[in-house]
Design a protein around this motif. Structure first.
Motif, PDB file in Angstrom:
ATOM      1  N   SER A 164       0.722  -1.010  -0.123  1.00  0.00           N
ATOM      2  CA  SER A 164       0.189   0.042   0.201  1.00  0.00           C
ATOM      3  C   SER A 164       0.734   1.223   0.441  1.00  0.00           C
ATOM      4  O   SER A 164       0.630   2.316   0.006  1.00  0.00           O
ATOM      5  N   VAL A 207       0.988   1.652  -3.867  1.00  0.00           N
ATOM      6  CA  VAL A 207      -0.320   2.341  -4.087  1.00  0.00           C
ATOM      7  C   VAL A 207      -0.214   3.738  -3.647  1.00  0.00           C
ATOM      8  O   VAL A 207      -0.717   4.864  -4.457  1.00  0.00           O
ATOM      9  N   LEU A 208      -0.255   4.392  -2.641  1.00  0.00           N
ATOM     10  CA  LEU A 208       0.276   5.779  -2.060  1.00  0.00           C
ATOM     11  C   LEU A 208       0.455   6.489  -3.330  1.00  0.00           C
ATOM     12  O   LEU A 208       0.811   7.370  -3.693  1.00  0.00           O
ATOM     13  N   LYS A 220      -0.712   6.769  -5.990  1.00  0.00           N
ATOM     14  CA  LYS A 220      -2.111   8.108  -6.521  1.00  0.00           C
ATOM     15  C   LYS A 220      -1.749   9.623  -5.988  1.00  0.00           C
ATOM     16  O   LYS A 220      -1.955  10.316  -6.717  1.00  0.00           O
ATOM     17  N   ARG A 239      -7.652  16.099  -5.159  1.00  0.00           N
ATOM     18  CA  ARG A 239      -7.021  14.896  -5.886  1.00  0.00           C
ATOM     19  C   ARG A 239      -6.741  13.380  -4.903  1.00  0.00           C
ATOM     20  O   ARG A 239      -7.715  12.911  -4.555  1.00  0.00           O
ATOM     21  N   LEU A 240      -5.589  14.288  -4.269  1.00  0.00           N
ATOM     22  CA  LEU A 240      -5.170  13.062  -3.361  1.00  0.00           C
ATOM     23  C   LEU A 240      -5.470  12.886  -2.252  1.00  0.00           C
ATOM     24  O   LEU A 240      -5.854  11.489  -1.324  1.00  0.00           O
ATOM     25  N   PRO A 250      -8.978  12.174  -0.085  1.00  0.00           N
ATOM     26  CA  PRO A 250      -9.566  11.358   0.254  1.00  0.00           C
ATOM     27  C   PRO A 250      -8.708   9.725  -0.364  1.00  0.00           C
ATOM     28  O   PRO A 250      -9.420   9.237   0.753  1.00  0.00           O
ATOM     29  N   GLU A 251      -8.116   9.617  -1.205  1.00  0.00           N
ATOM     30  CA  GLU A 251      -7.086   8.329  -1.080  1.00  0.00           C
ATOM     31  C   GLU A 251      -6.063   7.990  -0.065  1.00  0.00           C
ATOM     32  O   GLU A 251      -6.162   7.014   0.314  1.00  0.00           O
ATOM     33  N   ARG A 291      -8.192   7.033   3.145  1.00  0.00           N
ATOM     34  CA  ARG A 291      -8.348   6.245   2.629  1.00  0.00           C
ATOM     35  C   ARG A 291      -7.547   5.251   3.260  1.00  0.00           C
ATOM     36  O   ARG A 291      -7.539   3.980   3.475  1.00  0.00           O
ATOM     37  N   ILE A 292      -6.353   5.627   2.585  1.00  0.00           N
ATOM     38  CA  ILE A 292      -5.104   4.652   2.634  1.00  0.00           C
ATOM     39  C   ILE A 292      -5.057   4.266   4.047  1.00  0.00           C
ATOM     40  O   ILE A 292      -4.453   3.758   4.820  1.00  0.00           O
TER      41      ILE A 292
END
Length: 156
Positions: free
Chosen positions: A3, A6-7, A10, A36-37, A39-40, A43-44
């Motif tokens: 992850s 993934v971060l 993003k 844009r970043l 919210p992700e 979540r992450i």
């Protein structure tokens, strides 16, 4: 795929490109990147960093400070000009304070995430965070993926 990767995906930009785009757009790129970043990121990292109000205020204050004020300055009436400049200074100061708070919240969430998920003590310099705001957070996100990769290689 971890992850941390993934971060990084993003965030999707190197720090040098982020800096250049921020300069070319007068700072608006950083606001859009953050919008844009975040919210992700929340979540992450499983954090609750509230940003919509701060980002909307930032966009409005940037417009007011960079667009409205210069067009409204009338050197024939120095009192109105001074009042407008003071208002711009006040709004810019509030904007900087809110963005600084937001970035330090992201810093804390990123450190906690690295410690909890990867057992990595992510050292993020608070002075660099204060001075380089978005750029330092972007750098730390990119660096986290590298540190996780190095940790995985050293454990093998």
């Amino acid at each position: 795929m971890s992850s941390a990767t993934v971060l990084k995906e993003k965030a999707n930009i190197s720090t040098s490109k982020h800096l250049i785009l921020c300069i070319l757009t007068g700072g608006f790129f950083s606001l859009m990147w953050l919008y844009r970043l975040l919210p992700e990121f929340n979540r992450i990292t499983n954090s609750k960093i509230s940003s919509d109000g701060i980002l909307y205020f930032s966009a409005i204050s940037a417009w007011f400070t960079w667009v409205f004020i210069p067009k409204s300055i009338n050197f024939d009436n120095i009192i109105i000009t001074l009042v407008l400049l003071l208002i711009a200074l006040l709004i810019s100061s509030i904007y900087f304070a809110l963005i600084t708070i937001l970035v330090f919240q992201m810093r804390a969430a990123l450190q906690e995430y690295a410690k909890k998920e990867f057992s990595i003590e992510l050292k993020i310099n608070p002075i660099y965070t204060f001075l380089f705001i978005f750029f330092h957070i972007n750098y730390c996100i990119n660096d986290l993926a590298k540190q996780v990769e190095l940790k995985d290689l050293s454990e093998k």
